[in-house]
Design a protein around this motif. Structure first.
Motif, PDB file in Angstrom:
ATOM      1  N   ARG A   1       6.973  -1.031 -10.496  1.00  7.41           N
ATOM      2  CA  ARG A   1       6.894  -1.950  -9.359  1.00  7.41           C
ATOM      3  C   ARG A   1       5.608  -2.753  -9.348  1.00  7.41           C
ATOM      4  NH1 ARG A   1       9.878   2.044  -6.330  1.00  7.41           N
ATOM      5  NH2 ARG A   1       7.959   3.229  -5.954  1.00  7.41           N
ATOM      6  N   ASN A   2       4.543  -2.190  -9.862  1.00  5.98           N
ATOM      7  CA  ASN A   2       3.231  -2.814  -9.716  1.00  5.98           C
ATOM      8  C   ASN A   2       2.680  -3.423 -11.001  1.00  5.98           C
ATOM      9  OD1 ASN A   2       2.064  -2.152  -6.825  1.00  5.98           O
ATOM     10  ND2 ASN A   2       3.168  -0.324  -7.511  1.00  5.98           N
ATOM     11  N   TYR A   3       3.309  -3.118 -12.146  1.00 11.74           N
ATOM     12  CA  TYR A   3       2.832  -3.642 -13.416  1.00 11.74           C
ATOM     13  C   TYR A   3       3.951  -4.412 -14.110  1.00 11.74           C
ATOM     14  CZ  TYR A   3      -1.398  -0.865 -12.964  1.00 11.74           C
ATOM     15  OH  TYR A   3      -2.586  -0.352 -12.523  1.00 11.74           O
ATOM     16  N   PHE A   4       3.573  -5.479 -14.778  1.00 10.99           N
ATOM     17  CA  PHE A   4       4.531  -6.390 -15.398  1.00 10.99           C
ATOM     18  C   PHE A   4       4.331  -6.355 -16.910  1.00 10.99           C
ATOM     19  CE2 PHE A   4       5.755 -10.771 -16.743  1.00 10.99           C
ATOM     20  CZ  PHE A   4       7.079 -10.735 -16.316  1.00 10.99           C
ATOM     21  N   ARG A   5       5.436  -6.146 -17.643  1.00 10.62           N
ATOM     22  CA  ARG A   5       5.337  -6.086 -19.106  1.00 10.62           C
ATOM     23  C   ARG A   5       5.323  -7.488 -19.696  1.00 10.62           C
ATOM     24  NH1 ARG A   5       9.926  -3.393 -22.834  1.00 10.62           N
ATOM     25  NH2 ARG A   5      10.760  -5.510 -22.768  1.00 10.62           N
ATOM     26  N   VAL A   6       4.358  -7.755 -20.564  1.00 16.31           N
ATOM     27  CA  VAL A   6       4.270  -9.048 -21.238  1.00 16.31           C
ATOM     28  C   VAL A   6       4.051  -8.820 -22.728  1.00 16.31           C
ATOM     29  CG1 VAL A   6       3.397 -10.313 -19.240  1.00 16.31           C
ATOM     30  CG2 VAL A   6       1.785  -9.224 -20.784  1.00 16.31           C
ATOM     31  N   PRO A   7       4.742  -9.557 -23.577  1.00 14.35           N
ATOM     32  CA  PRO A   7       4.394  -9.542 -24.997  1.00 14.35           C
ATOM     33  C   PRO A   7       3.274 -10.548 -25.249  1.00 14.35           C
ATOM     34  CG  PRO A   7       6.422 -10.788 -24.658  1.00 14.35           C
ATOM     35  CD  PRO A   7       5.969 -10.322 -23.300  1.00 14.35           C
ATOM     36  N   VAL A   8       2.175 -10.080 -25.802  1.00 16.72           N
ATOM     37  CA  VAL A   8       1.148 -11.004 -26.277  1.00 16.72           C
ATOM     38  C   VAL A   8       1.282 -11.068 -27.791  1.00 16.72           C
ATOM     39  CG1 VAL A   8      -0.411 -10.683 -24.336  1.00 16.72           C
ATOM     40  CG2 VAL A   8      -0.614  -9.194 -26.303  1.00 16.72           C
TER      41      VAL A   8
ATOM     42  N   PRO B   1       5.110  -9.613 -31.492  1.00 18.22           N
ATOM     43  CA  PRO B   1       4.869  -9.296 -30.077  1.00 18.22           C
ATOM     44  C   PRO B   1       4.179  -7.946 -29.930  1.00 18.22           C
ATOM     45  CG  PRO B   1       7.163  -8.885 -30.629  1.00 18.22           C
ATOM     46  CD  PRO B   1       6.529  -9.452 -31.866  1.00 18.22           C
ATOM     47  N   ASP B   2       3.155  -7.922 -29.105  1.00 18.43           N
ATOM     48  CA  ASP B   2       2.409  -6.705 -28.802  1.00 18.43           C
ATOM     49  C   ASP B   2       2.613  -6.430 -27.311  1.00 18.43           C
ATOM     50  OD1 ASP B   2       0.646  -4.614 -28.776  1.00 18.43           O
ATOM     51  OD2 ASP B   2      -1.131  -5.781 -29.304  1.00 18.43           O
ATOM     52  N   LEU B   3       3.427  -5.440 -26.971  1.00 22.80           N
ATOM     53  CA  LEU B   3       3.799  -5.200 -25.572  1.00 22.80           C
ATOM     54  C   LEU B   3       2.620  -4.636 -24.786  1.00 22.80           C
ATOM     55  CD1 LEU B   3       7.392  -3.679 -25.866  1.00 22.80           C
ATOM     56  CD2 LEU B   3       6.701  -6.065 -25.613  1.00 22.80           C
ATOM     57  N   ARG B   4       2.307  -5.301 -23.661  1.00 17.86           N
ATOM     58  CA  ARG B   4       1.199  -4.875 -22.807  1.00 17.86           C
ATOM     59  C   ARG B   4       1.654  -4.961 -21.351  1.00 17.86           C
ATOM     60  NH1 ARG B   4      -2.592  -6.397 -26.783  1.00 17.86           N
ATOM     61  NH2 ARG B   4      -4.424  -5.541 -25.745  1.00 17.86           N
ATOM     62  N   TYR B   5       0.875  -4.391 -20.446  1.00 15.71           N
ATOM     63  CA  TYR B   5       1.221  -4.355 -19.034  1.00 15.71           C
ATOM     64  C   TYR B   5       0.054  -4.879 -18.203  1.00 15.71           C
ATOM     65  CZ  TYR B   5       5.224  -1.674 -20.514  1.00 15.71           C
ATOM     66  OH  TYR B   5       6.395  -1.298 -21.127  1.00 15.71           O
ATOM     67  N   VAL B   6       0.379  -5.810 -17.294  1.00 17.70           N
ATOM     68  CA  VAL B   6      -0.635  -6.391 -16.422  1.00 17.70           C
ATOM     69  C   VAL B   6      -0.215  -6.180 -14.973  1.00 17.70           C
ATOM     70  CG1 VAL B   6      -1.402  -8.130 -18.079  1.00 17.70           C
ATOM     71  CG2 VAL B   6       0.466  -8.669 -16.512  1.00 17.70           C
ATOM     72  N   VAL B   7      -1.206  -6.153 -14.095  1.00 24.30           N
ATOM     73  CA  VAL B   7      -0.942  -6.011 -12.670  1.00 24.30           C
ATOM     74  C   VAL B   7      -0.153  -7.227 -12.175  1.00 24.30           C
ATOM     75  CG1 VAL B   7      -2.002  -5.758 -10.410  1.00 24.30           C
ATOM     76  CG2 VAL B   7      -3.076  -4.705 -12.409  1.00 24.30           C
ATOM     77  N   GLN B   8       0.901  -6.978 -11.398  1.00 24.98           N
ATOM     78  CA  GLN B   8       1.781  -8.071 -10.968  1.00 24.98           C
ATOM     79  C   GLN B   8       1.140  -8.972  -9.925  1.00 24.98           C
ATOM     80  OE1 GLN B   8       5.873  -7.458 -10.149  1.00 24.98           O
ATOM     81  NE2 GLN B   8       6.070  -5.639 -11.426  1.00 24.98           N
ATOM     82  N   LYS B   9       0.312  -8.422  -9.041  1.00 25.24           N
ATOM     83  CA  LYS B   9      -0.212  -9.215  -7.937  1.00 25.24           C
ATOM     84  C   LYS B   9      -1.721  -9.330  -8.040  1.00 25.24           C
ATOM     85  CE  LYS B   9       3.546  -7.952  -4.777  1.00 25.24           C
ATOM     86  NZ  LYS B   9       3.900  -7.308  -3.495  1.00 25.24           N
ATOM     87  N   PRO B  10      -2.276 -10.491  -7.663  1.00 21.83           N
ATOM     88  CA  PRO B  10      -1.557 -11.684  -7.213  1.00 21.83           C
ATOM     89  C   PRO B  10      -0.881 -12.394  -8.381  1.00 21.83           C
ATOM     90  CG  PRO B  10      -3.894 -12.134  -7.352  1.00 21.83           C
ATOM     91  CD  PRO B  10      -3.740 -10.666  -7.626  1.00 21.83           C
ATOM     92  N   GLN B  11       0.316 -12.919  -8.123  1.00 21.41           N
ATOM     93  CA  GLN B  11       1.073 -13.572  -9.189  1.00 21.41           C
ATOM     94  C   GLN B  11       0.342 -14.768  -9.762  1.00 21.41           C
ATOM     95  OE1 GLN B  11       5.039 -14.455  -7.854  1.00 21.41           O
ATOM     96  NE2 GLN B  11       5.711 -12.329  -7.999  1.00 21.41           N
TER      97      GLN B  11
END
Length: 581
Positions: A174-181, A193-203
């Motif tokens: 719910r609080n972290y967003f998966r992004v490929p860098v 693609p290197d899968l990482r997770y960033v905090v969703q908020k603030p968008q």
């Protein structure tokens, strides 16, 4: 070391800004670069105080929930700490992710002081989010003592909290967003693609947080396995939104690079940002366009970097049946000895470009590797054994136009790569797989990713992913990670659905076919309809249906929930399907 130096430099810059200006424009989250809204900042809503008169068990449970919200230096979680701890607590950048169901119980050993309590936090780990913001799968049980003290107002608060934050898996998603860098394969021929997770908020800060990850370099898992054109770059100012809606990425340290390298940097930045913004990307280098004459970019403006790592639509795939190689397109035998049953073919692999074919043949009670041009006589190599796994090809190197390296596993223990020599013959070289053998003694399957930077393996029934690290004279498999260890204990075959997800078959009737991301955070089960376990082979490729083989023949499905349908040219019993790669 470079990551630590960049972090120290960023901290020094922030301190200087505070001394000079005294303003509060420093990003609120240490891992984020806030994008300006272009107007007055909206005051953050007040953080509600914890419910009154929670017992010590409830305080610990609420603290776990609040820890999933890292904004404003974990202000929400700090409310559950006693006043001294609120100011001294320094949470680690990483965190532990546990299953949704966990327990809080009073420790059998309690302090004599009635205003002190020790609560045991018990759960099962799903994995860890490392300091590099990459997820590391891990399955084990843990128990952590949490000390609490009753405050003068009668409320229980945590004292001396651990720096390692623990949250539940649902709270994490719910609080972290998966992004490929994105980084490049070592030959710069394809993006990885290197899968990482960033905090969703603030968008609004998502693009800035992604750029921070990109500039910090590849994750620990891929370090040494990929090429990073952004290695000398840093950020000149905060990532920001321009008045016309473009996302401005102001780089520095790359102005002296060649235009070819700058275009690779463009691809890295633009593709890494596409999952968090649909805006145009304005790429600057020391205030000027990074690529002279071109200031703004979208993903559609970039050339394809997948040509060498994705099979052409002209290559429908192949299958083994009755000791010969056949086309998946029409079931007809392929041209040459491999299709005429001149070899007793047990399994095979076609290179990504379709030009080469490797087969494992049975002869005189042993298995031998043959390699050569598709449709022609295949040279028998010296590689043989009681068991040889289905070969897997490294993608063609830039400029060669054809595959020149394939891998297999000999007798379940020795990983071998077979290389084309200058004389046109094929020579074997052992791959350092010591780290893999620590997972289990038997390697039954190996599939190189089609960008060549990772390998998926079946090790003693477990699904394992490793990085492929190359030096001038050797290749090593490093950082083995067991994916979904508790649910996948009897895996029999695996393939790459795309660059960051796998499909696998198991001996389980409940989970015969599954899809798993390369970091192992989740597991998706394919539909069970029409399949007759046990399955014995699977193949997949980008933009292709998954094909599995059971004792009735071949079945295809394009999506996890789709009902399996018979393949148009299915053959029973011993059929093994495979796409190029």
């Amino acid at each position: 070391m470079r990551k630590r130096l960049r972090a120290a430099g960023a901290l020094l810059t922030c301190l200087l800004l505070l001394v000079v200006s005294g303003c509060a424009t420093v990003p609120e989250e240490s891992q984020a670069r806030v994008i300006s809204s272009g107007g007055m900042a909206t005051p953050a809503p007040p953080i509600p105080e914890p419910d009154k008169d929670l017992d010590a068990l409830g305080v610990v449970r609420e603290f776990v929930s609040a820890s999933a919200q890292p904004s404003n230096d974990h202000n929400r979680a700090r409310l559950f700490l006693d006043p001294p701890s609120r100011s001294t607590w320094r949470p680690d950048r990483g965190l532990t992710v546990m299953e949704e169901k966990f327990d809080t119980v009073y420790s059998p050993s309690q302090p004599e002081d009635p205003n002190r309590r020790v609560v045991l936090l018990r759960g099962t780990n799903v994995g860890k989010l490392g300091p590099d913001s990459a997820f590391i799968p891990l399955r084990d049980s843990f128990e952590r003592p949490v000390q609490l003290a009753r405050q003068p107002d009668g409320q229980w608060r945590i004292v001396s909290p651990a720096n390692d934050i623990v949250i539940t898996e649902p709270d994490f998603t719910r609080n972290y967003f998966r992004v490929p860098v994105y980084f490049f394969a070592t030959d710069r021929n394809s993006l990885v693609p290197d899968l990482r997770y960033v905090v969703q908020k603030p968008q609004s800060g998502l693009p800035g947080r992604v750029i921070d990850l990109l500039l910090a370099g590849p994750s620990d898992f891929l370090d040494g396995a990929v090429n990073n054109p952004l290695g000398q770059a840093s950020i000149d100012q905060n990532v920001s939104n321009a008045a016309d809606g473009a996302v401005v990425v102001p780089l520095t340290g790359v102005s002296e690079q060649s235009e070819e390298l700058k275009r690779l940097i463009v691809a890295q930045v633009v593709l890494s940002l596409q999952s968090v913004t649909s805006s145009r990307i304005r790429l600057l280098s020391d205030g000027a366009p990074l690529v002279p004459g071109r200031e703004e970019w979208r993903a559609s403006d970039l050339p394809s970097y997948e040509t060498s790592s994705s099979p052409s639509s002209d290559l429908p795939g192949l299958m083994i049946s009755g000791g010969r190689v056949r086309s998946l397109n029409d079931g007809a035998p392929v041209p040459g000895p491999a299709g005429s049953r001149a070899y007793d073919v047990v399994t095979a692999a076609q290179s990504v470009d379709g030009k080469q074919l490797a087969v494992i043949e049975r002869q005189d009670g042993r298995l031998w590797l043959r390699v050569g041009e598709f449709g022609s006589e295949l040279a028998r190599t010296e590689l043989n054994g009681d068991r040889l796994s289905r070969p897997t090809w490294r993608p063609a190197l830039t400029g060669t136009g054809e595959g020149g390296e394939l891998w297999t596993v000999v007798d379940g223990s020795q990983v071998v790569r077979v290389l084309r020599t200058a004389q046109g013959t094929w020579a074997s070289q052992v791959v350092n797989a010591d780290s893999v053998r620590s997972v289990g003694p038997d390697i039954s399957a190996i599939r190189l990713s089609r960008d060549g930077t990772r390998a998926a393996m079946v090790v003693t029934g477990r699904l394992v992913v490793v990085s492929v690290v190359r030096t001038a004279d050797s290749v090593s498999l490093r950082s083995p990670r067991v994916l979904q260890e508790t649910r996948l204990s009897d895996v029999t075959d695996v393939d790459w659905a795309n660059q960051d997800s796998l499909v696998a078959i198991t001996g389980s009737t409940a989970l015969p076919v599954v899809r798993v991301p390369v970091d192992g955070l989740r597991l998706d089960q394919f539909n069970l309809s029409n399949l007759t376990p046990p399955l014995h082979a699977i193949t997949a490729a980008p933009s292709r249906p998954v094909v599995v083989a059971d004792r009735e023949g071949l079945w295809t499905a394009s999506e996890v929930g789709e009902v399996w349908t018979p393949h148009d040219h299915s053959l029973p019993l011993d059929t093994i399907p495979f796409y190029p790669g």
